[in-house]
Every structure is written in structure tokens, then in C-alpha cells.
Design a protein around this motif. Structure first.
Motif, PDB file in Angstrom:
ATOM      1  N   THR A  14      11.813 -54.804 -12.094  1.00 40.87           N
ATOM      2  CA  THR A  14      11.965 -54.442 -13.500  1.00 40.87           C
ATOM      3  C   THR A  14      11.025 -55.269 -14.355  1.00 40.87           C
ATOM      4  OG1 THR A  14      13.489 -54.294 -15.371  1.00 40.87           O
ATOM      5  CG2 THR A  14      13.858 -56.082 -13.811  1.00 40.87           C
ATOM      6  N   ILE A  33      21.493 -55.838 -15.162  1.00 41.28           N
ATOM      7  CA  ILE A  33      20.947 -54.967 -14.132  1.00 41.28           C
ATOM      8  C   ILE A  33      20.857 -55.715 -12.797  1.00 41.28           C
ATOM      9  CG2 ILE A  33      18.817 -53.825 -13.377  1.00 41.28           C
ATOM     10  CD1 ILE A  33      20.493 -52.146 -15.276  1.00 41.28           C
ATOM     11  N   LEU A 314      11.337 -49.833 -11.287  1.00 36.90           N
ATOM     12  CA  LEU A 314      12.005 -49.063 -12.332  1.00 36.90           C
ATOM     13  C   LEU A 314      10.983 -48.684 -13.397  1.00 36.90           C
ATOM     14  CD1 LEU A 314      15.273 -51.167 -12.764  1.00 36.90           C
ATOM     15  CD2 LEU A 314      15.010 -48.980 -11.571  1.00 36.90           C
ATOM     16  N   HIS A 320      18.938 -48.769 -20.682  1.00 34.67           N
ATOM     17  CA  HIS A 320      19.843 -49.449 -19.757  1.00 34.67           C
ATOM     18  C   HIS A 320      20.646 -48.453 -18.925  1.00 34.67           C
ATOM     19  CE1 HIS A 320      22.375 -52.891 -18.476  1.00 34.67           C
ATOM     20  NE2 HIS A 320      23.339 -51.979 -18.454  1.00 34.67           N
ATOM     21  N   TYR A 323      18.677 -46.979 -16.088  1.00 32.33           N
ATOM     22  CA  TYR A 323      18.511 -47.873 -14.945  1.00 32.33           C
ATOM     23  C   TYR A 323      19.787 -47.933 -14.106  1.00 32.33           C
ATOM     24  CZ  TYR A 323      14.283 -49.476 -17.342  1.00 32.33           C
ATOM     25  OH  TYR A 323      13.053 -49.542 -17.957  1.00 32.33           O
TER      26      TYR A 323
END
Length: 344
Positions: A14, A33, A314, A320, A323
Motif C-alpha cells: 500500500t 488495513i 493495492l 478504505h 481496500y
């Protein structure tokens, strides 16, 4: 890809975007995450460096925070551009976080002149900008410091209570074996293998002059050359290789998410259709669709056929919730279809 070939380790990468007016929210999202990744059984989470942008500029600080909110998942950088760093200070910081995480840090680095160097050199290296060495010698120095080789001759007590070391402290045994090099060319891949590093290969490669500009084939040949060089360097210590492609499963995505994801891929696809720039840089296609469709594409991908470890990237600009959906589909559907089993 042979029937016996199974994906053994699954990670994600990420960039950690944030709103410049509210950077705390973006950094908190990244930490959440990573926590989700651990609960889902991912083996690793990787952070990408972004300087003077609205993405994570200090992955080491974020890894330190993540190490206190997780217990198992490995934490890495993919990659830290070493031209922005002092090798000694970087070695100290990484060793400290590795100690705090109980040996879960996987630093990935690369070399080269910092991006847009002419705009930052007066601040980054105000007195030495014209003489800084951005070659692989910088990596070799960093590797030696992480390994615990002496920095100086002096060590021992000075005065009543102060005691000094001749090496980087804290020293974290095993960290040197978890150093990765981000390579996109044949020369860099071979160099990494010859110097006892693991290999990070991503969605960008640079073909040799005589190579057909086919991304998957070029990547496969680089991985093969790295593996041979690494084996010759250390026959009894197999090096790790991780591939990082942008993978977007849509199994549980909403209609709106699917439209958003396809628009993102459509915008990026033209750059994958021909070599880019003076070095004929090749970009990998983003893989989007159901897990079954993505598995079919990966099985046909020559680069993927050479690895048993991946860190799927990602997409940079998603939200958010996007993801969460993507990681959940990867862990619950895509990974198992590739033969992977969740950790823990």
C-alpha cells in the motif's frame, strides 16, 4: 505453471495516501488495513515510500506503529530509495523497529539519483549534492552496517557510565538476511543475487536491448537470472523472490466499486501497450475481474510462474472500504485458488 506449483506466501503493498488537510486519518487507515491483513492471514504487508507527496514518507515510523498493533504479519518497505537516506541512520532505525517487532521487518531498498533531484538537492544535501554517491556502493555500505560490521575502531567505556560500540546499535541478528533489493533490470537482478539480497520485482521492468518487449517474459528471465546468481552466492541459503502486480478481484465488489475499478484500469492500460521512455520501460497490466479470471491470467503469466511469493499492490487512489473488499476477496477467494493457505 505446473500443477505442483502453489503460492506459498501472500502479501500486499500500500502507498498509504492521505488528505493533506487531515493526514492522521490516512495514516490510521493504513494501520487498520495492516491489522485487517493480519486477521485475514496475509503473510506480509509492504509500504511504499513517497517523498514530498501525500503518501507515506516515513514507512519506518508506520512500521513501528504497526508492529505494536500486530503480532505475526511481516512488515516491509517496497521500496525505500536509498538516495534519500543516510545508510548509518537508516540501519539504526530499521534495527530498532526489527527489535520492537521481534524480527518481522523486511526492508526493501533501491538506489539511483533521487527523483527530481535538482529541486531538492539544496535541502537534502546542501553541502555535498554534487559528490553524493548514488550507486550500488551505497547499498553495499548499508548492508555491511546492518550486518554488524564495525563502523569505527573505538569502543568501550568513556568516563564513569557511558559505554560505546563500534557497530550500529541495536544490532538485530537476522535482519541482514531479510534485506531486499527492488530490481527492474537484468543487471540489477543479477547484482542482488550476487550480493546476498532477496529480490523484489514489481509491475515495472526494463528489457535488454535484444529482448522482445513482453513484460511477463522479461520479468521471468530476470527472476531466473537472479535465482542462479543467488544460488551460486549461497548454495545453502535459498533467497526469497516476491512479485508485485496490481490485482483487483471484484467478487464481492458493489456495482459502483466495479465501475470505479474498471475506470482506473482503463486509464492506466495505454501505458502497458508499448515501451515507455528512453529505457523502453515496460508496465504490467493491472489484473481485474473475478478471482477465477485473475487466476487464469496469473497461471499464464511467465513471471508469476517463477515465484511462490507475491505482494499484490493495492491501487493508489481507492478508498478504505475498497481496500477492505479487495483484501478480503484476495484472502478468502483468490489466494486459496492459487494454492495459498492463510497464516495463523
Amino acid at each position: 505453471m505446473s500443477a505442483e506449483h502453489h503460492l506459498q506466501r501472500l502479501g500486499f503493498l500500500t502507498i498509504g495516501l492521505f488528505d493533506p488537510q487531515n493526514p492522521a486519518e490516512g495514516h490510521e487507515s493504513t494501520l487498520e488495513i495492516i491489522e485487517l491483513g493480519e486477521r485475514l492471514g496475509f503473510d506480509s504487508a509492504w509500504l511504499r515510500h513517497r517523498h514530498l507527496q501525500f503518501g507515506i514518507s516515513s514507512p519506518i515510523a508506520v512500521m513501528a506503529a504497526a508492529s505494536q498493533r500486530t503480532s505475526r504479519i511481516e512488515l516491509g518497505t517496497a521500496v525505500t530509495p536509498l538516495g534519500w537516506e543516510n545508510p548509518l541512520r537508516l540501519a539504526e532505525d530499521l534495527a530498532t523497529v526489527d527489535i520492537l517487532s521481534h524480527g518481522r521487518i523486511n526492508p526493501g531498498i533501491s538506489v539511483g539519483t533521487p527523483m527530481d533531484y535538482e529541486t531538492v538537492q539544496h535541502v537534502l544535501y546542501p553541502n555535498t549534492a554534487q559528490v553524493e554517491d548514488f550507486s550500488k556502493a551505497r547499498v553495499e555500505l548499508f548492508n555491511r552496517l546492518v550486518a554488524g560490521e564495525p563502523v569505527r575502531e573505538f569502543s568501550g567505556k568513556r568516563g564513569v557510565v557511558e559505554e560505546f560500540s563500534d557497530r550500529v546499535e541495536p544490532h538485530s541478528p537476522g535482519l541482514r538476511d531479510r534485506l531486499w533489493y527492488g530490481a527492474g533490470s537484468m543487471g540489477s537482478a543479477v547484482w542482488a543475487g550476487e550480493h546476498g539480497m532477496n529480490l523484489l520485482t514489481s509491475s515495472v521492468v526494463f528489457p535488454q536491448d535484444d529482448e522482445t518487449p513482453d513484460f511477463a517474459q522479461v520479468q521471468a528471465r530476470q527472476v531466473q537470472a537472479f535465482r542462479q546468481a543467488a544460488t551460486e552466492h549461497a548454495p545453502d541459503s535459498p533467497a526469497r523472490i516476491s512479485q508485485g502486480l496490481v490485482v483487483i478481484p471484484t467478487d464481492s465488489a458493489t456495482t459502483a466499486q466495479k465501475a470505479k475499478y474498471h475506470a482506473y484500469v482503463d486509464e492506466r492500460t495505454p501505458r502497458t501497450e508499448k515501451p515507455q521512455g528512453p529505457r523502453n520501460m515496460l508496465f504490467a497490466k493491472d489484473l481485474i475481474g473475478t478471482s477465477e479470471e485473475i487466476v487464469e491470467e496469473l497461471h499464464a503469466h511467465a513471471g508469476f510462474q517463477e515465484v511462490t511469493e507475491v505482494a499484490f499492490a493495492l491501487p493508489f487512489s481507492f478508498d478504505h472500504d475498497d481496500y477492505v473488499q479487495i483484501l478480503t476477496d484476495i484472502a478468502h477467494r483468490l489466494g486459496p485458488l492459487l494454492g495459498w493457505h492463510p497464516a495463523g
